[in-house]
Design a protein around this motif. Structure first.
Motif, PDB file in Angstrom:
ATOM      1  N   MET A 198     -38.845 -21.986   0.332  1.00  0.00           N
ATOM      2  CA  MET A 198     -37.385 -22.123   0.412  1.00  0.00           C
ATOM      3  C   MET A 198     -36.703 -21.698  -0.890  1.00  0.00           C
ATOM      4  SD  MET A 198     -34.713 -22.897   2.167  1.00  0.00           S
ATOM      5  CE  MET A 198     -35.254 -23.844   3.590  1.00  0.00           C
ATOM      6  N   ALA A 199     -37.347 -22.025  -2.034  1.00  0.00           N
ATOM      7  CA  ALA A 199     -36.750 -21.684  -3.324  1.00  0.00           C
ATOM      8  C   ALA A 199     -36.598 -20.172  -3.468  1.00  0.00           C
ATOM      9  CB  ALA A 199     -37.593 -22.256  -4.457  1.00  0.00           C
ATOM     10  N   VAL A 200     -37.665 -19.440  -3.148  1.00  0.00           N
ATOM     11  CA  VAL A 200     -37.633 -17.984  -3.289  1.00  0.00           C
ATOM     12  C   VAL A 200     -36.616 -17.373  -2.325  1.00  0.00           C
ATOM     13  CG1 VAL A 200     -38.957 -15.857  -3.041  1.00  0.00           C
ATOM     14  CG2 VAL A 200     -40.010 -17.860  -4.109  1.00  0.00           C
ATOM     15  N   LEU A 201     -36.616 -17.854  -1.093  1.00  0.00           N
ATOM     16  CA  LEU A 201     -35.696 -17.309  -0.091  1.00  0.00           C
ATOM     17  C   LEU A 201     -34.239 -17.558  -0.472  1.00  0.00           C
ATOM     18  CD1 LEU A 201     -37.484 -18.224   3.274  1.00  0.00           C
ATOM     19  CD2 LEU A 201     -37.241 -15.964   2.232  1.00  0.00           C
ATOM     20  N   SER A 202     -33.935 -18.774  -0.919  1.00  0.00           N
ATOM     21  CA  SER A 202     -32.557 -19.089  -1.287  1.00  0.00           C
ATOM     22  C   SER A 202     -32.133 -18.316  -2.538  1.00  0.00           C
ATOM     23  CB  SER A 202     -32.383 -20.601  -1.499  1.00  0.00           C
ATOM     24  OG  SER A 202     -33.298 -21.090  -2.456  1.00  0.00           O
ATOM     25  N   ALA A 239     -31.518 -14.820  -1.403  1.00  0.00           N
ATOM     26  CA  ALA A 239     -30.281 -14.808  -0.615  1.00  0.00           C
ATOM     27  C   ALA A 239     -29.064 -14.835  -1.531  1.00  0.00           C
ATOM     28  CB  ALA A 239     -30.256 -15.998   0.335  1.00  0.00           C
ATOM     29  N   PHE A 240     -29.131 -15.650  -2.586  1.00  0.00           N
ATOM     30  CA  PHE A 240     -28.023 -15.689  -3.546  1.00  0.00           C
ATOM     31  C   PHE A 240     -27.802 -14.313  -4.170  1.00  0.00           C
ATOM     32  CE2 PHE A 240     -26.970 -15.743  -8.067  1.00  0.00           C
ATOM     33  CZ  PHE A 240     -25.647 -16.161  -7.988  1.00  0.00           C
ATOM     34  N   LEU A 241     -28.883 -13.684  -4.624  1.00  0.00           N
ATOM     35  CA  LEU A 241     -28.754 -12.367  -5.240  1.00  0.00           C
ATOM     36  C   LEU A 241     -28.148 -11.364  -4.266  1.00  0.00           C
ATOM     37  CD1 LEU A 241     -32.126 -12.022  -7.197  1.00  0.00           C
ATOM     38  CD2 LEU A 241     -29.884 -12.674  -8.099  1.00  0.00           C
ATOM     39  N   ALA A 242     -28.625 -11.388  -3.026  1.00  0.00           N
ATOM     40  CA  ALA A 242     -28.130 -10.435  -2.027  1.00  0.00           C
ATOM     41  C   ALA A 242     -26.646 -10.654  -1.734  1.00  0.00           C
ATOM     42  CB  ALA A 242     -28.951 -10.567  -0.744  1.00  0.00           C
ATOM     43  N   PHE A 243     -26.258 -11.910  -1.526  1.00  0.00           N
ATOM     44  CA  PHE A 243     -24.857 -12.197  -1.209  1.00  0.00           C
ATOM     45  C   PHE A 243     -23.950 -11.956  -2.422  1.00  0.00           C
ATOM     46  CE2 PHE A 243     -26.540 -14.938   2.337  1.00  0.00           C
ATOM     47  CZ  PHE A 243     -25.954 -14.211   3.364  1.00  0.00           C
ATOM     48  N   ALA A 244     -24.448 -12.248  -3.623  1.00  0.00           N
ATOM     49  CA  ALA A 244     -23.646 -12.011  -4.820  1.00  0.00           C
ATOM     50  C   ALA A 244     -23.357 -10.526  -4.987  1.00  0.00           C
ATOM     51  CB  ALA A 244     -24.354 -12.557  -6.052  1.00  0.00           C
TER      52      ALA A 244
END
Length: 200
Positions: free
Chosen positions: A1-5, A8-13
């Motif tokens: 979950m840590a890696v995925l989140s 996901a943050f990097l992608a959305f940012a």
């Protein structure tokens, strides 16, 4: 979950930066809150995340939504981020003596810009709120520096710079590509704060 989140943050940012640079409001409405939501999830995956850290991110997410919407919700966004900074202040492990020393340094360094912003505000009724906000975020930066964590200090300074650009662009004069610089410094600053604090 840590890696995925985290990913996901990097992608959305990055998606939000692209949306801001291209002025794609509909895309920004999705990417901007999604980035902070992913960062919030990432924070919860730490070894012993502070409840104050979670509160700071949740309030930041709320502030993001307020400032993103086309309605005039500047005061609401300011309040949400003010409370976010209070939560960050509570998260840091530092003596109050060190915090006050650093606060004097931060306020001294930022006072020329702050005074120019205050003098340029058309609505004098906003000045007390902006002064309170300025002192609060300055104390957040001071607390990060006093904690001795370089990552946290850099993140807090970037957050401070982001808000400073917002104030200058809104009240003094428009800056080229201000919104893009605001979002990049904001996202990187928040990420560094989370990296420094999520382990508890």
């Amino acid at each position: 979950m840590a890696v995925l989140s985290f990913l996901a943050f990097l992608a959305f940012a990055v998606a939000d930066w692209v949306a801001v640079s291209r002025e794609q409001k509909e895309f920004e409405y999705v990417a901007k809150p999604a980035a902070l939501a992913a960062l919030l999830i990432y924070a919860t995956t730490g070894a012993d995340p502070s409840g104050w850290l979670i509160a700071a991110l949740a309030l930041s997410l709320l502030g993001d939504v307020y400032l993103m919407l086309p309605a005039n919700l500047f005061a609401a966004g300011l309040t949400a981020f003010l409370l976010a900074h209070v939560s960050y202040i509570a998260t840091f492990d530092a003596s109050w003596t060190a915090r006050i020393i650093w606060l004097a340094v931060v306020l001294g360094a930022s006072s020329p810009v702050a005074l120019r912003v205050l003098r340029s505000m058309d609505d004098p009724t906003l000045r007390p709120a902006v002064v309170i906000y300025l002192v609060t975020i300055a104390l957040m930066v001071a607390s990060a520096c006093a904690s001795g964590a370089l990552t946290a200090a850099v993140g807090a300074v970037l957050f401070f710079v982001s808000d400073g650009i917002i104030a200058w662009d809104r009240f003094v004069q428009k800056l080229p590509r201000a919104r893009l610089v605001i979002m990049i410094t904001y996202h990187v600053g928040q990420l560094l704060l989370v990296i420094a604090l999520r382990a508890g």
